[in-house]
Design a protein around this motif. Sequence first.
Motif, PDB file in Angstrom:
ATOM      1  N   VAL A   1      63.898  -4.559  -2.140  1.00  0.00           N
ATOM      2  CA  VAL A   1      62.593  -3.940  -2.388  1.00  0.00           C
ATOM      3  C   VAL A   1      62.811  -2.547  -2.952  1.00  0.00           C
ATOM      4  O   VAL A   1      63.585  -1.756  -2.390  1.00  0.00           O
ATOM      5  CB  VAL A   1      61.761  -3.847  -1.081  1.00  0.00           C
ATOM      6  CG1 VAL A   1      60.436  -3.136  -1.339  1.00  0.00           C
ATOM      7  CG2 VAL A   1      61.513  -5.236  -0.507  1.00  0.00           C
TER       8      VAL A   1
ATOM      9  N   TRP B   1      57.379  -4.921   5.025  1.00  0.00           N
ATOM     10  CA  TRP B   1      57.976  -6.150   4.522  1.00  0.00           C
ATOM     11  C   TRP B   1      58.409  -7.152   5.580  1.00  0.00           C
ATOM     12  O   TRP B   1      58.390  -8.363   5.327  1.00  0.00           O
ATOM     13  CB  TRP B   1      59.152  -5.811   3.610  1.00  0.00           C
ATOM     14  CG  TRP B   1      58.662  -5.416   2.257  1.00  0.00           C
ATOM     15  CD1 TRP B   1      58.382  -4.159   1.798  1.00  0.00           C
ATOM     16  CD2 TRP B   1      58.333  -6.305   1.183  1.00  0.00           C
ATOM     17  NE1 TRP B   1      57.906  -4.196   0.517  1.00  0.00           N
ATOM     18  CE2 TRP B   1      57.878  -5.501   0.106  1.00  0.00           C
ATOM     19  CE3 TRP B   1      58.392  -7.694   1.017  1.00  0.00           C
ATOM     20  CZ2 TRP B   1      57.459  -6.065  -1.107  1.00  0.00           C
ATOM     21  CZ3 TRP B   1      57.995  -8.248  -0.191  1.00  0.00           C
ATOM     22  CH2 TRP B   1      57.532  -7.436  -1.232  1.00  0.00           C
TER      23      TRP B   1
ATOM     24  N   LEU C   1      65.801  -8.716   4.743  1.00  0.00           N
ATOM     25  CA  LEU C   1      65.432  -7.540   3.959  1.00  0.00           C
ATOM     26  C   LEU C   1      66.657  -6.646   3.767  1.00  0.00           C
ATOM     27  O   LEU C   1      67.323  -6.267   4.727  1.00  0.00           O
ATOM     28  CB  LEU C   1      64.327  -6.756   4.667  1.00  0.00           C
ATOM     29  CG  LEU C   1      63.822  -5.509   3.944  1.00  0.00           C
ATOM     30  CD1 LEU C   1      63.188  -5.874   2.614  1.00  0.00           C
ATOM     31  CD2 LEU C   1      62.815  -4.759   4.827  1.00  0.00           C
TER      32      LEU C   1
ATOM     33  N   THR D   1      67.545  -3.094   2.330  1.00  0.00           N
ATOM     34  CA  THR D   1      66.948  -1.841   1.852  1.00  0.00           C
ATOM     35  C   THR D   1      67.961  -1.033   1.042  1.00  0.00           C
ATOM     36  O   THR D   1      69.164  -1.128   1.251  1.00  0.00           O
ATOM     37  CB  THR D   1      66.434  -0.982   3.026  1.00  0.00           C
ATOM     38  OG1 THR D   1      67.516  -0.721   3.927  1.00  0.00           O
ATOM     39  CG2 THR D   1      65.321  -1.704   3.772  1.00  0.00           C
TER      40      THR D   1
ATOM     41  N   TYR E   1      61.384  -7.160  -5.132  1.00  0.00           N
ATOM     42  CA  TYR E   1      60.099  -6.601  -5.548  1.00  0.00           C
ATOM     43  C   TYR E   1      60.407  -5.331  -6.317  1.00  0.00           C
ATOM     44  O   TYR E   1      61.085  -4.438  -5.803  1.00  0.00           O
ATOM     45  CB  TYR E   1      59.248  -6.287  -4.315  1.00  0.00           C
ATOM     46  CG  TYR E   1      57.942  -5.591  -4.609  1.00  0.00           C
ATOM     47  CD1 TYR E   1      56.860  -6.295  -5.146  1.00  0.00           C
ATOM     48  CD2 TYR E   1      57.777  -4.231  -4.331  1.00  0.00           C
ATOM     49  CE1 TYR E   1      55.657  -5.663  -5.406  1.00  0.00           C
ATOM     50  CE2 TYR E   1      56.574  -3.591  -4.585  1.00  0.00           C
ATOM     51  CZ  TYR E   1      55.515  -4.307  -5.127  1.00  0.00           C
ATOM     52  OH  TYR E   1      54.327  -3.672  -5.373  1.00  0.00           O
TER      53      TYR E   1
ATOM     54  N   ILE F   1      51.645  -3.939   0.552  1.00  0.00           N
ATOM     55  CA  ILE F   1      52.707  -3.729  -0.448  1.00  0.00           C
ATOM     56  C   ILE F   1      52.411  -2.581  -1.412  1.00  0.00           C
ATOM     57  O   ILE F   1      53.320  -1.757  -1.640  1.00  0.00           O
ATOM     58  CB  ILE F   1      52.996  -5.040  -1.211  1.00  0.00           C
ATOM     59  CG1 ILE F   1      53.607  -6.094  -0.255  1.00  0.00           C
ATOM     60  CG2 ILE F   1      53.949  -4.792  -2.379  1.00  0.00           C
ATOM     61  CD1 ILE F   1      53.875  -7.439  -0.918  1.00  0.00           C
TER      62      ILE F   1
END
Length: 269
Positions: A25, A38, A55, A57, A77, A241
Amino acid sequence: MRAIILALILLQSFLVNAAEYRVGVVPQFEARRLNQVWLPILDELAKRTGDSFVLVTSKSIPEFEASFQRGDFDLAYMNPWHAVVAYETQQYLPIVRDGDRKLKGILVVRKDSGITNVKQLAGAEIAFPAPNALGASLLMRADLKMIHGIDITPKYVDTHSSVYLNVALQSTKAGGGVKRTLKEQAPALQDMLMVLYETRAVNPHPIVVHPRVSLDAAQRISEALLAMTSELDAQKILAEIPMRRAVATNIDEYLPLTDWGLHDFYVPK
């Protein structure tokens, strides 16, 4: 008994087809906030698809850019220009985006500056948060050069807030930002500034998938996200988001950006 056996066969098939995906993301928030936004979305996706989602990061936008250009993420994303770069470098494909908004950059000046036209900024020093900030910097610098034919001197000041302060304190004549971050500033600061110009509008951040993700899996994930947007509780977590109304998308909605001159201003990582 026959029904139980059939259910077990279906369950076994479901589990065999399940997979784990690494999700990147763009770090538009700090890590704690990213997790708050998220993790509920990925948990909901896991329930709907039978897959698991981890996830991953990134500490900074440059780190995120380096990661997707290596193909580190299965899904990600990212901003619209990142989607173009990700397609060019790793063949990532956009599958879902927000259908309720477009992304534009704004150029602000002091209200008392006497500047009423972008042509008056030819040769001026203009503040931007960073070279690759899409709306605030890339789109704006491309528009000023490609549409208005003016050269400026960029001054990179790290954050949108610093851009607005530089303009308010007359350290620069103008600055690039986006409407959302301008509205987040203190009322006194907002009152000192006015929007002189808005860039061309682009489709917002998509969720993209790496080509190693099978077409069946990509479709399964896409359908789950689209279904979430029609259910109130799931819609609320997507809105964080923000993706207020998920719609299907594809790379053809983003490739026109390559004709806008952004390659001339993008700083590869």
